[in-house]
Design a protein around this motif. Structure first.
Motif, PDB file in Angstrom:
ATOM      1  N   THR A  60     -24.583  57.478  46.306  1.00  0.00           N
ATOM      2  CA  THR A  60     -25.097  58.675  45.627  1.00  0.00           C
ATOM      3  C   THR A  60     -26.128  59.381  46.498  1.00  0.00           C
ATOM      4  O   THR A  60     -26.063  60.600  46.692  1.00  0.00           O
ATOM      5  N   VAL A  61     -27.069  58.625  47.043  1.00  0.00           N
ATOM      6  CA  VAL A  61     -28.115  59.202  47.903  1.00  0.00           C
ATOM      7  C   VAL A  61     -27.487  59.846  49.143  1.00  0.00           C
ATOM      8  O   VAL A  61     -27.840  60.961  49.534  1.00  0.00           O
ATOM      9  N   ARG A  64     -25.600  63.077  48.212  1.00  0.00           N
ATOM     10  CA  ARG A  64     -26.559  64.147  47.885  1.00  0.00           C
ATOM     11  C   ARG A  64     -27.217  64.706  49.135  1.00  0.00           C
ATOM     12  O   ARG A  64     -27.425  65.915  49.248  1.00  0.00           O
ATOM     13  N   THR A  65     -27.565  63.837  50.057  1.00  0.00           N
ATOM     14  CA  THR A  65     -28.169  64.275  51.311  1.00  0.00           C
ATOM     15  C   THR A  65     -27.193  65.137  52.102  1.00  0.00           C
ATOM     16  O   THR A  65     -27.559  66.197  52.615  1.00  0.00           O
ATOM     17  N   GLU A  67     -24.713  66.789  50.884  1.00  0.00           N
ATOM     18  CA  GLU A  67     -24.545  68.025  50.120  1.00  0.00           C
ATOM     19  C   GLU A  67     -25.713  68.973  50.382  1.00  0.00           C
ATOM     20  O   GLU A  67     -25.516  70.174  50.591  1.00  0.00           O
ATOM     21  N   ALA A  68     -26.930  68.445  50.403  1.00  0.00           N
ATOM     22  CA  ALA A  68     -28.117  69.268  50.660  1.00  0.00           C
ATOM     23  C   ALA A  68     -28.058  69.913  52.040  1.00  0.00           C
ATOM     24  O   ALA A  68     -28.512  71.050  52.215  1.00  0.00           O
ATOM     25  N   ARG A  74     -19.638  69.158  46.393  1.00  0.00           N
ATOM     26  CA  ARG A  74     -19.399  68.321  45.209  1.00  0.00           C
ATOM     27  C   ARG A  74     -18.797  69.204  44.136  1.00  0.00           C
ATOM     28  O   ARG A  74     -19.333  70.250  43.805  1.00  0.00           O
ATOM     29  N   TYR A  86     -15.542  64.984  46.064  1.00  0.00           N
ATOM     30  CA  TYR A  86     -16.307  65.387  47.244  1.00  0.00           C
ATOM     31  C   TYR A  86     -15.342  65.702  48.371  1.00  0.00           C
ATOM     32  O   TYR A  86     -14.326  65.040  48.544  1.00  0.00           O
TER      33      TYR A  86
END
Length: 128
Positions: A60-61, A64-65, A67-68, A74, A86
């Motif tokens: 998950t982390v 998200r990273t 994606e950021a 996502r 994803y």
């Protein structure tokens, strides 16, 4: 040489440090490679099962990273049960040739590196 080092001393303004810090973890490169090889969107559990030894929290982390940073997109589908997929963005895809080159280098040189590590560890034990 001093001038070159000064160019990289401010971490926040150094593009090399700033960007590569995000890929220095254990999982980001593997996730990018996996999504790049898959060619289509992958569900969270597919990614987790394919990698195998990554925890749900760490995946998950990592996602998200990525994606950021604009490497991964996502997509959430409001279904029951909820579905999340994803896939790499164009930016993420543009990184693939470089990561693939690094991966090929790692595979090609793995035995040499492993032998070198063993020799180094044996030398350290003799000195200790």
């Amino acid at each position: 040489m001093k001038k070159k080092l000064e160019d990289y001393d401010l971490h926040a303004s150094c593009p090399i440090r700033n960007v590569l810090d995000r890929f220095g973890d254990k999982w980001s490169i593997l996730v990018i490679l996996l999504l790049g090889e898959h060619k289509t969107a992958m569900r969270f559990n597919e990614v987790a099962q394919t990698i195998g030894d990554i925890s749900q929290k760490m995946l998950t982390v990592t996602l998200r990273t990525l994606e950021a940073d604009g490497m991964v997109v996502r997509k959430h589908y409001p279904e029951i049960p909820p579905r999340v997929e994803y896939e790499l963005t164009e930016l993420g895809k543009s990184l693939l040739p470089y990561i693939n080159g690094l991966a090929q280098w790692a595979v090609k040189n793995y035995d040499t590196i492993t032998k070198s590590r063993k020799k180094f560890a044996a030398r350290k034990q003799l000195v200790s």
